[in-house]
Design a protein around this motif. Structure first.
Motif, PDB file in Angstrom:
ATOM      1  N   LYS A  46       1.072  -1.336   0.359  1.00 45.14           N
ATOM      2  CA  LYS A  46       0.379  -0.040  -0.074  1.00 45.14           C
ATOM      3  C   LYS A  46       0.461   0.755   0.158  1.00 45.14           C
ATOM      4  CE  LYS A  46      -4.447   2.528  -0.037  1.00 45.14           C
ATOM      5  NZ  LYS A  46      -4.982   1.611  -0.766  1.00 45.14           N
ATOM      6  N   ARG A  47       2.131   1.064   0.775  1.00 44.94           N
ATOM      7  CA  ARG A  47       2.588   2.593   0.651  1.00 44.94           C
ATOM      8  C   ARG A  47       3.739   2.746  -0.533  1.00 44.94           C
ATOM      9  NH1 ARG A  47       4.282   3.957   5.969  1.00 44.94           N
ATOM     10  NH2 ARG A  47       3.900   2.536   7.947  1.00 44.94           N
ATOM     11  N   ALA A  48       3.741   1.388  -1.371  1.00 48.54           N
ATOM     12  CA  ALA A  48       4.602   1.542  -2.676  1.00 48.54           C
ATOM     13  C   ALA A  48       3.800   2.123  -3.441  1.00 48.54           C
ATOM     14  CB  ALA A  48       4.712   0.205  -3.254  1.00 48.54           C
ATOM     15  N   GLU A  49       1.786   1.352  -3.327  1.00 47.85           N
ATOM     16  CA  GLU A  49       0.967   2.202  -4.300  1.00 47.85           C
ATOM     17  C   GLU A  49       0.884   3.679  -3.580  1.00 47.85           C
ATOM     18  OE1 GLU A  49      -2.652   0.004  -3.776  1.00 47.85           O
ATOM     19  OE2 GLU A  49      -1.699  -1.977  -4.364  1.00 47.85           O
ATOM     20  N   ASN A  50       0.913   4.047  -2.753  1.00 47.99           N
ATOM     21  CA  ASN A  50       0.412   5.794  -2.133  1.00 47.99           C
ATOM     22  C   ASN A  50       2.030   6.285  -2.526  1.00 47.99           C
ATOM     23  OD1 ASN A  50      -1.458   4.877  -1.402  1.00 47.99           O
ATOM     24  ND2 ASN A  50      -0.894   4.925   0.364  1.00 47.99           N
ATOM     25  N   LEU A  51       2.784   6.177  -2.908  1.00 49.91           N
ATOM     26  CA  LEU A  51       4.545   6.585  -3.476  1.00 49.91           C
ATOM     27  C   LEU A  51       4.309   6.900  -4.693  1.00 49.91           C
ATOM     28  CD1 LEU A  51       6.336   5.867  -0.676  1.00 49.91           C
ATOM     29  CD2 LEU A  51       6.267   7.608  -0.639  1.00 49.91           C
ATOM     30  N   GLY A  52       3.580   5.601  -5.866  1.00 50.75           N
ATOM     31  CA  GLY A  52       3.808   5.630  -7.065  1.00 50.75           C
ATOM     32  C   GLY A  52       5.205   4.609  -6.984  1.00 50.75           C
ATOM     33  N   ILE A  53       6.068   3.887  -6.371  1.00 54.29           N
ATOM     34  CA  ILE A  53       7.316   3.210  -6.513  1.00 54.29           C
ATOM     35  C   ILE A  53       6.314   1.381  -7.015  1.00 54.29           C
ATOM     36  CG2 ILE A  53       8.985   1.810  -5.118  1.00 54.29           C
ATOM     37  CD1 ILE A  53       9.405   5.182  -5.916  1.00 54.29           C
ATOM     38  N   PRO A  54       6.573   0.717  -8.675  1.00 47.08           N
ATOM     39  CA  PRO A  54       6.496  -0.460  -9.016  1.00 47.08           C
ATOM     40  C   PRO A  54       6.778  -1.605  -8.088  1.00 47.08           C
ATOM     41  CG  PRO A  54       7.535   0.747 -10.098  1.00 47.08           C
ATOM     42  CD  PRO A  54       8.188   1.672  -9.517  1.00 47.08           C
ATOM     43  N   CYS A  55       6.180  -2.505  -7.385  1.00 48.61           N
ATOM     44  CA  CYS A  55       6.088  -3.077  -6.241  1.00 48.61           C
ATOM     45  C   CYS A  55       6.048  -4.832  -6.667  1.00 48.61           C
ATOM     46  CB  CYS A  55       4.610  -2.893  -5.376  1.00 48.61           C
ATOM     47  SG  CYS A  55       5.020  -3.631  -4.165  1.00 48.61           S
TER      48      CYS A  55
END
Length: 195
Positions: A46-55
């Motif tokens: 979820k943090r990655a989504e919010n930060l726009g980082i591919p996960c």
């Protein structure tokens, strides 16, 4: 610019701290390109989504063995030209497959003042032992458990009035301050060696 991947298994607090802090640097020496998690329900996703980082979620259960699991991870890292890996609450022991591909290019943050309290519950172990001090260690990853060469450490004196939640909070404060600082220094060194 050094391309960095972060590995996490759970909450992802250190991952978010690394991303947010690195975005504030003038002339950043590195960029966090992606997050790899080993659990489908990790809050770090979820943090990655919010930060726009591919996960990428890579599950050991969906692989034949640890070798296949780490080979999948290496493929992701190579496809994204990753040069440095930062473990941030990643709860798997890294085997020689990944270690040999990224020797001296994988760092870990451990919530204790190594060599004291290695392993998966550094904070709890220090608390239960009634230790008067603990700390945070950033080290290179080797074949052992929290046994690699130490890059940076900071001590924390434990106040006798603290409960375990307060100790966790104080450890996280140190982690979120020193991990980005050390990552920046390492990446600056890599950049210098390249030039």
């Amino acid at each position: 610019m050094v391309r960095v991947a972060v590995f996490a298994s759970g909450n992802g607090g250190n991952f978010e701290s690394l991303v947010r802090t690195s975005r504030e640097w003038d002339n950043p020496p590195c960029r966090i390109e992606l997050l790899i998690v080993d659990k489908k329900n990790a809050f770090a996703i979820k943090r990655a989504e919010n930060l726009g980082i591919p996960c990428y979620v890579v599950s050991l259960k969906e692989c034949a063995d640890k070798k296949e699991y780490e080979e999948k991870i290496i493929k992701i890292l190579e496809d994204n030209n990753i040069e440095l890996v930062a473990l941030a609450g990643y709860m798997k022991i890294i085997s020689e497959v990944l270690l040999n591909a990224y020797r001296n290019k994988i760092i870990n943050i451990h919530p204790a003042y190594l060599p004291n309290f290695p392993g998966k519950d550094g904070i709890g172990d220090a608390f239960r032992a009634g230790a008067s001090e603990t700390g945070v260690t950033i080290h290179y990853v080797d074949e052992g458990v929290d046994s690699g060469e130490i890059i940076y450490q900071e001590k924390l004196i434990i106040d006798k009035s603290w409960d375990i939640e307060k100790l966790e909070e104080e450890i996280h404060k140190i982690e979120h301050r020193i991990y980005p600082m050390v990552l920046k220094q390492l990446c600056e060194k890599i950049e210098e060696e390249r030039n």
